[in-house]
Design a protein around this motif. Structure first.
Motif, PDB file in Angstrom:
ATOM      1  N   LYS A   1      76.903 -69.663  -2.151  1.00 31.24           N
ATOM      2  CA  LYS A   1      77.685 -70.390  -3.144  1.00 31.24           C
ATOM      3  C   LYS A   1      76.867 -70.543  -4.417  1.00 31.24           C
ATOM      4  N   ILE A   2      77.528 -70.406  -5.534  1.00 34.45           N
ATOM      5  CA  ILE A   2      76.868 -70.520  -6.820  1.00 34.45           C
ATOM      6  C   ILE A   2      76.319 -71.928  -7.010  1.00 34.45           C
ATOM      7  N   ASP A   3      77.056 -72.937  -6.534  1.00 38.66           N
ATOM      8  CA  ASP A   3      76.611 -74.322  -6.682  1.00 38.66           C
ATOM      9  C   ASP A   3      75.298 -74.577  -5.963  1.00 38.66           C
ATOM     10  N   ASP A   4      75.012 -73.833  -4.918  1.00 41.95           N
ATOM     11  CA  ASP A   4      73.779 -74.015  -4.159  1.00 41.95           C
ATOM     12  C   ASP A   4      72.543 -73.501  -4.906  1.00 41.95           C
ATOM     13  N   GLU A   5      72.752 -72.722  -5.937  1.00 39.56           N
ATOM     14  CA  GLU A   5      71.635 -72.109  -6.640  1.00 39.56           C
ATOM     15  C   GLU A   5      70.985 -73.027  -7.664  1.00 39.56           C
ATOM     16  N   CYS A   6      71.625 -74.143  -7.996  1.00 43.45           N
ATOM     17  CA  CYS A   6      71.061 -75.144  -8.906  1.00 43.45           C
ATOM     18  C   CYS A   6      70.629 -74.530 -10.236  1.00 43.45           C
ATOM     19  N   ARG A   7      71.475 -73.770 -10.830  1.00 42.36           N
ATOM     20  CA  ARG A   7      71.154 -73.156 -12.120  1.00 42.36           C
ATOM     21  C   ARG A   7      71.147 -74.221 -13.204  1.00 42.36           C
ATOM     22  N   GLN A   8      70.160 -74.135 -14.091  1.00 43.67           N
ATOM     23  CA  GLN A   8      70.041 -75.094 -15.175  1.00 43.67           C
ATOM     24  C   GLN A   8      69.965 -74.360 -16.496  1.00 43.67           C
ATOM     25  N   PHE A   9      70.521 -74.984 -17.518  1.00 42.68           N
ATOM     26  CA  PHE A   9      70.506 -74.425 -18.860  1.00 42.68           C
ATOM     27  C   PHE A   9      69.093 -74.490 -19.418  1.00 42.68           C
ATOM     28  N   GLN A  10      68.614 -73.384 -19.935  1.00 42.17           N
ATOM     29  CA  GLN A  10      67.294 -73.318 -20.558  1.00 42.17           C
ATOM     30  C   GLN A  10      67.468 -73.466 -22.071  1.00 42.17           C
ATOM     31  N   GLU A  11      66.707 -74.364 -22.681  1.00 42.88           N
ATOM     32  CA  GLU A  11      66.834 -74.624 -24.118  1.00 42.88           C
ATOM     33  C   GLU A  11      66.612 -73.365 -24.971  1.00 42.88           C
ATOM     34  N   GLU A  12      65.790 -72.446 -24.507  1.00 42.15           N
ATOM     35  CA  GLU A  12      65.529 -71.215 -25.265  1.00 42.15           C
ATOM     36  C   GLU A  12      66.788 -70.353 -25.402  1.00 42.15           C
ATOM     37  N   TRP A  13      67.757 -70.530 -24.496  1.00 36.66           N
ATOM     38  CA  TRP A  13      68.995 -69.755 -24.563  1.00 36.66           C
ATOM     39  C   TRP A  13      69.846 -70.153 -25.767  1.00 36.66           C
ATOM     40  N   SER A  14      69.661 -71.344 -26.279  1.00 39.75           N
ATOM     41  CA  SER A  14      70.460 -71.804 -27.411  1.00 39.75           C
ATOM     42  C   SER A  14      70.326 -70.858 -28.589  1.00 39.75           C
ATOM     43  N   LEU A  15      69.140 -70.705 -29.078  1.00 39.09           N
ATOM     44  CA  LEU A  15      68.906 -69.858 -30.241  1.00 39.09           C
ATOM     45  C   LEU A  15      68.999 -68.369 -29.892  1.00 39.09           C
ATOM     46  N   LYS A  16      68.594 -68.036 -28.690  1.00 39.84           N
ATOM     47  CA  LYS A  16      68.581 -66.635 -28.274  1.00 39.84           C
ATOM     48  C   LYS A  16      69.990 -66.055 -28.117  1.00 39.84           C
ATOM     49  N   TYR A  17      70.909 -66.861 -27.553  1.00 35.59           N
ATOM     50  CA  TYR A  17      72.255 -66.354 -27.257  1.00 35.59           C
ATOM     51  C   TYR A  17      73.379 -67.163 -27.894  1.00 35.59           C
ATOM     52  N   PHE A  18      73.055 -68.130 -28.751  1.00 34.67           N
ATOM     53  CA  PHE A  18      74.038 -68.972 -29.438  1.00 34.67           C
ATOM     54  C   PHE A  18      74.906 -69.759 -28.457  1.00 34.67           C
TER      55      PHE A  18
ATOM     56  N   CYS B   1      82.334 -68.958 -30.475  1.00 29.80           N
ATOM     57  CA  CYS B   1      83.764 -68.868 -30.174  1.00 29.80           C
ATOM     58  C   CYS B   1      84.282 -69.961 -29.242  1.00 29.80           C
ATOM     59  N   ASN B   2      83.436 -70.909 -28.871  1.00 28.85           N
ATOM     60  CA  ASN B   2      83.817 -72.033 -27.994  1.00 28.85           C
ATOM     61  C   ASN B   2      84.263 -71.614 -26.599  1.00 28.85           C
ATOM     62  N   GLU B   3      83.874 -70.453 -26.142  1.00 32.11           N
ATOM     63  CA  GLU B   3      84.193 -70.018 -24.780  1.00 32.11           C
ATOM     64  C   GLU B   3      83.078 -70.439 -23.837  1.00 32.11           C
ATOM     65  N   THR B   4      83.438 -70.664 -22.585  1.00 33.33           N
ATOM     66  CA  THR B   4      82.432 -70.986 -21.586  1.00 33.33           C
ATOM     67  C   THR B   4      82.190 -69.762 -20.706  1.00 33.33           C
ATOM     68  N   VAL B   5      81.052 -69.774 -20.047  1.00 30.01           N
ATOM     69  CA  VAL B   5      80.693 -68.690 -19.136  1.00 30.01           C
ATOM     70  C   VAL B   5      80.826 -69.232 -17.720  1.00 30.01           C
ATOM     71  N   ALA B   6      81.371 -68.416 -16.825  1.00 29.35           N
ATOM     72  CA  ALA B   6      81.643 -68.869 -15.457  1.00 29.35           C
ATOM     73  C   ALA B   6      80.387 -69.299 -14.719  1.00 29.35           C
ATOM     74  N   VAL B   7      79.328 -68.516 -14.821  1.00 29.55           N
ATOM     75  CA  VAL B   7      78.080 -68.821 -14.121  1.00 29.55           C
ATOM     76  C   VAL B   7      76.957 -68.893 -15.149  1.00 29.55           C
ATOM     77  N   MET B   8      76.181 -69.964 -15.086  1.00 32.38           N
ATOM     78  CA  MET B   8      75.121 -70.207 -16.045  1.00 32.38           C
ATOM     79  C   MET B   8      73.893 -69.359 -15.706  1.00 32.38           C
ATOM     80  N   LYS B   9      73.950 -68.081 -16.094  1.00 31.94           N
ATOM     81  CA  LYS B   9      72.834 -67.165 -15.893  1.00 31.94           C
ATOM     82  C   LYS B   9      72.529 -66.495 -17.222  1.00 31.94           C
ATOM     83  N   GLU B  10      71.270 -66.204 -17.444  1.00 30.41           N
ATOM     84  CA  GLU B  10      70.867 -65.587 -18.705  1.00 30.41           C
ATOM     85  C   GLU B  10      71.597 -64.265 -18.934  1.00 30.41           C
ATOM     86  N   TYR B  11      71.761 -63.493 -17.877  1.00 29.38           N
ATOM     87  CA  TYR B  11      72.463 -62.212 -17.999  1.00 29.38           C
ATOM     88  C   TYR B  11      73.875 -62.407 -18.541  1.00 29.38           C
TER      89      TYR B  11
END
Length: 97
Positions: A8-25, A38-48
């Protein structure tokens, strides 16, 4: 036969990394990541997923920006999102006293 437990994706405990802000907007909005462009969300919080969103949807305008120009653009987009988010939360609070 042993039963395999589905990952399960919830079991992976993914956290937002502050460096992703400037790197990927992207910014963190509650428990989700929100594109500042564009105010869209991403289904899974992964850098990829964040990188793929930026490259596939905003390739022409934002991928080639670097340095100070990139940070200025991100700050401008982020500052535009703040009034929108407060407006929506204010109107929902007025409807549900």
């Amino acid at each position: 036969m042993a039963e395999k437990r589905k990952r399960k994706i919830d079991d992976e405990c993914r956290q937002f990394q502050e460096e992703w802000s400037l790197k990927y907007f992207f910014i963190k909005s509650g428990e989700k990541t929100l594109s500042a462009i564009c105010n869209e969300t991403v289904a899974v919080m992964k850098e990829y997923n964040l990188r793929r969103h930026l490259q596939s949807k905003h390739q022409e305008k934002y991928v080639q920006l670097e340095g100070k120009v990139r940070s200025e653009n991100f700050s401008k987009l982020q500052n535009q999102l703040i009034p929108q988010r407060t407006l929506f939360s204010k109107s929902s609070n007025e409807m549900n006293p």
